[in-house]
Design an enzyme around this catalytic site. Structure first.
Site, short mmCIF file in Angstrom:
data_model
loop_
_atom_site.label_atom_id
_atom_site.label_comp_id
_atom_site.label_asym_id
_atom_site.label_seq_id
_atom_site.Cartn_x
_atom_site.Cartn_y
_atom_site.Cartn_z
N HIS A 174 -5.01 -15.16 11.64
CA HIS A 174 -4.92 -14.28 10.47
C HIS A 174 -5.50 -12.90 10.72
O HIS A 174 -5.66 -12.11 9.79
CB HIS A 174 -5.62 -14.94 9.27
N ARG A 177 15.09 -2.30 -5.01
CA ARG A 177 13.78 -2.78 -5.43
C ARG A 177 13.81 -3.07 -6.93
O ARG A 177 14.67 -2.58 -7.64
CB ARG A 177 12.71 -1.71 -5.16
N LYS A 211 2.36 7.09 3.97
CA LYS A 211 1.70 5.79 4.03
C LYS A 211 1.16 5.49 5.43
O LYS A 211 0.88 4.34 5.75
CB LYS A 211 2.69 4.69 3.62
N PRO A 219 0.83 -1.22 0.00
CA PRO A 219 0.00 0.00 0.00
C PRO A 219 0.86 1.26 0.00
O PRO A 219 1.82 1.37 0.76
CB PRO A 219 -0.79 -0.11 1.31
N GLU A 220 0.53 2.19 -0.89
CA GLU A 220 1.22 3.48 -0.97
C GLU A 220 0.18 4.59 -0.75
O GLU A 220 -0.93 4.32 -0.31
CB GLU A 220 1.92 3.62 -2.33
#
Ligand SMILES: [Zn+2]
Length: 273
Positions: A92, A261, A58, A2-3
């Site tokens: 979870h 990256r 973020k 997520p950004e």
């Protein structure tokens, strides 16, 4: 991961759905995803009303009326989803927050994310969770000049610079690939070598690309209502190694290691300078 667009989708929904709600109970299944012993954490959280929602980069902060803030960091992935039931699968689901409107806020599919509690006054302190970040790429950069002031004049490459959260916050690996393709800039171009025209192109790409991504509900992101965003369908280069360049240059998209990256670019549209 997520950004900014994904967190902005969440902020807008949380603003509508969570402000004014009181947290009536907290279940913590993964104590490593919080920053205090469980007892202290629940004591500071239960009975608190969420009075505002803020985002920087973020990070999302749920401001509580007693002077604390819950700071959400989704890290590698995950969602916060409102449900009508408290029922969940503990291994979870790191947390479930019960709300006074009968709904429950579930943490779903988290990957190293956390929700830490801090005094709200610490949020923007120099070493606070928001204070450590550079200006937010969407809310706090409002011209090409401001963008140049934030990221320019460095011997670091433009992609590494855009992903450095202490320099400018919110942009990560996926959206920096898209912004640089649309600005036709090679990811390794030093920001000290960029012209005013280049900063203008990057600024316009940020507004267009991030704006469209927010509208599409983010990429690979499940929102507060459990709906899936579709922004990845608009990716021009990210994750598209070997595909035809959508810029009609006749070239192909290539992958490249940048700042640890895997980034993507079209080498014929984005020439190294
Ligand atoms: Zn191309």
């Amino acid at each position: 991961m997520p950004e900014l667009p994904e967190l902005e989708v969440l902020r807008r929904q949380a603003q509508k759905e969570l402000v004014g709600r009181t947290i009536t109970g907290v279940t913590v299944n993964q104590p490593k995803a919080i920053n205090l012993p469980v007892d202290d954490y629940t004591k500071r959280t239960e009975g608190q009303t969420i009075c505002a929602v803020e985002r920087k980069g973020k990070y999302l902060a749920l401001i509580l009326d007693g002077g604390d803030a819950l700071v959400v960091h989704l890290a590698l992935g995950g969602a916060l989803v409102l449900m009508d039931t408290a029922e969940h699968d503990p291994p979870h689901t790191p947390f479930v927050f019960a709300l006074n409107d009968g709904r429950y806020l579930h943490a779903v599919n988290w990957q190293l994310g956390n929700i830490s509690i801090y005094e709200t006054s610490f949020l923007r302190a120099p070493d606070g969770p928001f204070g450590q970040l550079g200006p937010d790429a969407w809310d706090e950069i409002s011209s090409a000049d401001e963008l140049r002031d934030a990221i320019g004049g460095s011997s670091a490459g433009i992609k590494a610079r855009l992903m450095n959260q202490a320099v400018i916050s919110g942009i990560g690996n996926a959206w920096s690939d898209e912004i640089l393709f649309h600005g036709r800039l090679h990811p390794m171009t030093k920001t000290s070598a960029l012209s005013d025209k280049d900063f203008d192109a990057i600024y316009r790409a940020i507004r267009d690309i991030i704006g469209a991504a927010i509208k599409a509900g983010g990429e690979g992101f499940t929102d507060l209502h459990g709906e899936r965003g579709t922004a990845e369908e608009s990716f021009a280069v990210h994750g598209r190694e070997g595909e035809d360049c959508p810029g009609d240059c006749g070239g192909n998209v290539e992958a490249m290691k940048v700042a640890g990256r895997t980034g993507y670019l079209c080498p014929s549209c984005q020439k190294k300078r």
